[in-house]
Design an enzyme around this catalytic site. Sequence first.
Site, PDB file in Angstrom:
ATOM      1  N   ARG A  18       0.829  -1.212   0.000  1.00 24.85           N
ATOM      2  CA  ARG A  18       0.000   0.000   0.000  1.00 24.85           C
ATOM      3  C   ARG A  18       0.860   1.259   0.000  1.00 24.85           C
ATOM      4  O   ARG A  18       0.599   2.198  -0.758  1.00 24.85           O
ATOM      5  CB  ARG A  18      -0.950   0.021   1.193  1.00 24.85           C
ATOM      6  CG  ARG A  18      -2.114  -0.927   1.046  1.00 24.85           C
ATOM      7  CD  ARG A  18      -3.015  -0.881   2.252  1.00 24.85           C
ATOM      8  NE  ARG A  18      -2.253  -1.274   3.445  1.00 24.85           N
ATOM      9  CZ  ARG A  18      -2.589  -1.000   4.686  1.00 24.85           C
ATOM     10  NH1 ARG A  18      -3.684  -0.319   4.941  1.00 24.85           N
ATOM     11  NH2 ARG A  18      -1.860  -1.424   5.695  1.00 24.85           N
ATOM     12  N   ASN A  41      -6.222  -2.467   2.239  1.00 25.92           N
ATOM     13  CA  ASN A  41      -6.225  -3.918   2.404  1.00 25.92           C
ATOM     14  C   ASN A  41      -7.660  -4.397   2.539  1.00 25.92           C
ATOM     15  O   ASN A  41      -8.493  -3.710   3.138  1.00 25.92           O
ATOM     16  CB  ASN A  41      -5.469  -4.331   3.668  1.00 25.92           C
ATOM     17  CG  ASN A  41      -3.974  -4.271   3.507  1.00 25.92           C
ATOM     18  OD1 ASN A  41      -3.446  -4.228   2.408  1.00 25.92           O
ATOM     19  ND2 ASN A  41      -3.272  -4.258   4.624  1.00 25.92           N
TER      20      ASN A  41
END
Length: 88
Positions: free
Chosen positions: A18, A36
């Site tokens: 990320r 996520n």
Amino acid sequence: MTARHLIVHGRVQGVFYRDWTVETARDHGLAGWVRNLPDGTVEAHLEGDGEAITRMIAAMHDGPPRAAPTRIEQRSAEPQGLGGFTRR
């Protein structure tokens, strides 16, 4: 402006995927977000120039050094008019 919704499969959680996505998307001048999902995948929304999105998705197939993406599901999405790229 173009937008794409992505689901990234493989080893993409716990490997800074990320954070890498945020940095790389900003480098490409894209707006959007990444997060996520409970099933171990990563979801992302990209919007901006179509060619920049294509380059970003190509880069996402590799990701950061410890990641191992296996496939990316993608579909067209409606631009949300976002400013900047964030991690959710």
